[in-house]
Write an enzyme that holds these catalytic residues in place. Sequence first.
Site, PDB file in Angstrom:
ATOM      1  N   ARG A  44       0.850  -1.204   0.000  1.00 37.19           N
ATOM      2  CA  ARG A  44       0.000   0.000   0.000  1.00 37.19           C
ATOM      3  C   ARG A  44       0.883   1.249   0.000  1.00 37.19           C
ATOM      4  O   ARG A  44       0.609   2.240  -0.674  1.00 37.19           O
ATOM      5  CB  ARG A  44      -0.944  -0.016   1.207  1.00 37.19           C
ATOM      6  CG  ARG A  44      -1.608   1.327   1.455  1.00 37.19           C
ATOM      7  CD  ARG A  44      -2.829   1.287   2.374  1.00 37.19           C
ATOM      8  NE  ARG A  44      -2.753   0.326   3.454  1.00 37.19           N
ATOM      9  CZ  ARG A  44      -2.087   0.511   4.597  1.00 37.19           C
ATOM     10  NH1 ARG A  44      -1.416   1.623   4.826  1.00 37.19           N
ATOM     11  NH2 ARG A  44      -2.080  -0.423   5.523  1.00 37.19           N
ATOM     12  N   LYS A  66      -8.925   7.141 -18.738  1.00 38.67           N
ATOM     13  CA  LYS A  66      -9.270   7.686 -20.050  1.00 38.67           C
ATOM     14  C   LYS A  66      -8.087   7.512 -21.014  1.00 38.67           C
ATOM     15  O   LYS A  66      -7.679   6.406 -21.268  1.00 38.67           O
ATOM     16  CB  LYS A  66      -9.718   9.136 -19.866  1.00 38.67           C
ATOM     17  CG  LYS A  66     -10.798   9.318 -18.772  1.00 38.67           C
ATOM     18  CD  LYS A  66     -12.032   8.554 -19.101  1.00 38.67           C
ATOM     19  CE  LYS A  66     -13.183   8.603 -18.130  1.00 38.67           C
ATOM     20  NZ  LYS A  66     -12.998   8.857 -16.748  1.00 38.67           N
ATOM     21  N   ASP A  92      -7.257  19.509 -13.642  1.00 35.73           N
ATOM     22  CA  ASP A  92      -7.592  18.157 -14.076  1.00 35.73           C
ATOM     23  C   ASP A  92      -7.322  18.110 -15.581  1.00 35.73           C
ATOM     24  O   ASP A  92      -8.036  18.730 -16.370  1.00 35.73           O
ATOM     25  CB  ASP A  92      -9.066  17.881 -13.749  1.00 35.73           C
ATOM     26  CG  ASP A  92      -9.491  16.466 -14.125  1.00 35.73           C
ATOM     27  OD1 ASP A  92      -8.882  15.890 -15.043  1.00 35.73           O
ATOM     28  OD2 ASP A  92     -10.443  15.957 -13.505  1.00 35.73           O
ATOM     29  N   TYR A 118     -16.147  18.076 -13.910  1.00 34.03           N
ATOM     30  CA  TYR A 118     -16.686  16.713 -13.977  1.00 34.03           C
ATOM     31  C   TYR A 118     -17.688  16.494 -12.825  1.00 34.03           C
ATOM     32  O   TYR A 118     -17.441  16.900 -11.683  1.00 34.03           O
ATOM     33  CB  TYR A 118     -15.516  15.714 -13.886  1.00 34.03           C
ATOM     34  CG  TYR A 118     -15.955  14.296 -13.723  1.00 34.03           C
ATOM     35  CD1 TYR A 118     -16.764  13.679 -14.676  1.00 34.03           C
ATOM     36  CD2 TYR A 118     -15.580  13.559 -12.605  1.00 34.03           C
ATOM     37  CE1 TYR A 118     -17.181  12.376 -14.517  1.00 34.03           C
ATOM     38  CE2 TYR A 118     -15.992  12.243 -12.446  1.00 34.03           C
ATOM     39  CZ  TYR A 118     -16.799  11.662 -13.404  1.00 34.03           C
ATOM     40  OH  TYR A 118     -17.219  10.374 -13.242  1.00 34.03           O
TER      41      TYR A 118
END
Length: 383
Positions: free
Chosen positions: A47, A196, A171, A99
């Site tokens: 992690r 994306k 972004d 978004y």
Amino acid sequence: MERFETRSIHAGQAPDDETGAVMPAIQLSTTFEQDAPGEDKGYEYARTGNPTRAALEANLASLEGGEFGRAFASGMAAIDAILHTLEAGDRVVAGNDVYGGTHRLLTQVYDRHDLETKFVDVTDLDALEAAMTPDTELLWLESPTNPLLSVVAIEAAAEIADEYDALCAVDNTFATPYLQRPLDHGADLVCHSLTKYLGGHSDVVGGAIVTDDEGLDDQFGFVQNAAGGTPGPFESFLVLRGTKTLPVRMDRHCENAAQLASWLENHDAADQVYYPGLDSHPGHEIAAEQMDDFGGMVSVEFDASLDETSELVAATEVFTLAESLGGVESLIEQPAAMTHAAIPREERIEAGLRDGLVRLSVGLEHVEDLQADLQQAIEAAIE
Ligand code: PLP
């Protein structure tokens, strides 16, 4: 520094010293041997850090022209990590067409933690400046935006953020670092949905943050470890595979999108076409200054009712009717009935998202097949 295309393939990766393997290993181990208590070889627990993820983080940092990269389990996890560094009572100023997931996180999660967000039309720099206050700690921008492809003057907006001692985050999901590098325009941090264009094949979910500020990067590393929204090694590998072909994919996305946008602009059935590469786009000049090309997303408003538009998007055969974007395959969607359906109709129309609006994620198929497919769908759906 090597050029972008070279870095997209090699940054963060080198043949393995022991085996000669040319591609990075998918390192599945969750724990790493220590020579003595507290003396590790750079990794202790997966992690906290993992070699495949570290290769991806170095690759992404290089592509954005930044010093430090951090990868997350999704774009939302990356955005969440940035917001985690703020404190109760802080203010955020964000674009009014960010978004939807970002809007939801700010208004339905962080507002409960006393983080107040002011949404404003950030293409209007006077309106942006008027929204800033001494308590504003973060300016949140997207450019181009979804689905109207509005363009924000990143450098001018970052200067305003600077005057108020606020961080400017961009972004950069729609543009990708191949077309736009916000850190070069004064942004403090860049974030991505790797799901994306960077992944590029619609088969992996991921997110990332890149910055030049070591203190901020330490905070993101702390959140990675403390909150745990990190990507697994397989996901990291898939994105690394995607970034290797980002430049050639983006060239074709841009070429196909530009051709469809100009064809649609002259089409009798289309009222308006939104593509930053068109001279008619209000943000065209700024886009030409801050982007190397105009991207693969095109939105078009047809002279059609909600039902006719639903029929149109369902009638395509090469374009797949689906949300998301940025994969090799072309996708079509109707914001009013799909991605933006949660916005009440009047509010939606006021924001420019009318019933006849269609969003295209233009893929890498032959552009003439894409054009023929749209033509047959328009003929089938619109009187
Ligand atoms: N930012 C933008 C611009 C997006 O379009 C999306 C997803 O559609 C996200 C962030 C969220 O990314 P993810 O779906 O990887 O969590």
